[in-house]
Design an enzyme around this catalytic site. Sequence first.
Site, PDB file in Angstrom:
ATOM      1  N   SER A   1      60.343  33.205  40.687  1.00 38.98           N
ATOM      2  CA  SER A   1      60.299  31.796  40.271  1.00 38.98           C
ATOM      3  C   SER A   1      60.839  31.725  38.856  1.00 38.98           C
ATOM      4  O   SER A   1      60.811  32.724  38.117  1.00 38.98           O
ATOM      5  CB  SER A   1      58.856  31.272  40.301  1.00 38.98           C
ATOM      6  OG  SER A   1      58.748  30.034  39.620  1.00 38.98           O
TER       7      SER A   1
ATOM      8  N   TYR B   1      49.792  32.866  38.082  1.00 42.19           N
ATOM      9  CA  TYR B   1      50.984  32.662  38.901  1.00 42.19           C
ATOM     10  C   TYR B   1      52.239  33.097  38.145  1.00 42.19           C
ATOM     11  O   TYR B   1      53.061  33.857  38.667  1.00 42.19           O
ATOM     12  CB  TYR B   1      51.104  31.196  39.311  1.00 42.19           C
ATOM     13  CG  TYR B   1      52.403  30.891  40.022  1.00 42.19           C
ATOM     14  CD1 TYR B   1      52.584  31.253  41.353  1.00 42.19           C
ATOM     15  CD2 TYR B   1      53.453  30.246  39.359  1.00 42.19           C
ATOM     16  CE1 TYR B   1      53.782  30.990  42.007  1.00 42.19           C
ATOM     17  CE2 TYR B   1      54.647  29.979  40.005  1.00 42.19           C
ATOM     18  CZ  TYR B   1      54.804  30.350  41.333  1.00 42.19           C
ATOM     19  OH  TYR B   1      55.998  30.093  41.970  1.00 42.19           O
TER      20      TYR B   1
END
Length: 261
Positions: free
Chosen positions: A138, A151
């Site tokens: 990401s 995350y």
Amino acid sequence: METALITGASSGIGAAFARELARRHYHLILVARSQEQLNTLAQELRNQYPIQVEVIVQDLGQPQAATQVYQTVKDRGLTVDLLINNAGCGDYGPFARRSRTRQLEMIHLNIAALVELTHCILPEMQQRRSGSIINVASIAGFQPLPYMSVYAASKAFVLSFSEALWAENLDFNLRIQALCPGPTQSKFFQQSGFPQTMNNNQKITMIPPEQVVQDSLRGLEKNQPVVVTGTFKTHIIVNLPRFFPRSVWVNFMGKMFKSEE
């Protein structure tokens, strides 16, 4: 015909990979928790293309689940030419107030399961001197993200891990990619617990998962170790932190991600 194994294949980027690779006449091994969604997608692709589609229902958030997936693949006499580690999850909110169980599950799914499945399949690719791996990271992996601390840290691991494997495997003629999508049209924000006001932020441009897949596969053909997808603004966000002291940038990101609710 080559075979691709896709985790988290039931929706979003995973399903988009499945549809595009089916169009390119890859045989598929689809892995996810949702049996109904997987079976529906598998039947759709079988009806449209002359390919074989295998379904493996498995929650990769559980210990040893990735090894079980690999064993099922071997039991069915299958060989993986393209591994796409797409399964993952996120969680929004102040770390100290979020569920400890959720944080540990996220680490296991985003990191441990990815490493486990890669370690199962990579040696076979090295022996054949052919194969490719796409690890879905990401743009969050390029900097710390307050309120998404675990995350972002997990995706930083995926980014670093994938780049290292890319260099290690050049002599084996293997292609390894860290795919770093920007905001993408999916259920990620709802499932991660983002407040509705942030989830509906009109300033955020969401790109379709099909575009992410096209960018990824183009990058794979060129053997690019990192592929960032999204708008021009996304690429600015990825590169801007290097021009600021880390404390300044992290504080800025904290103000951006802090909910007003």
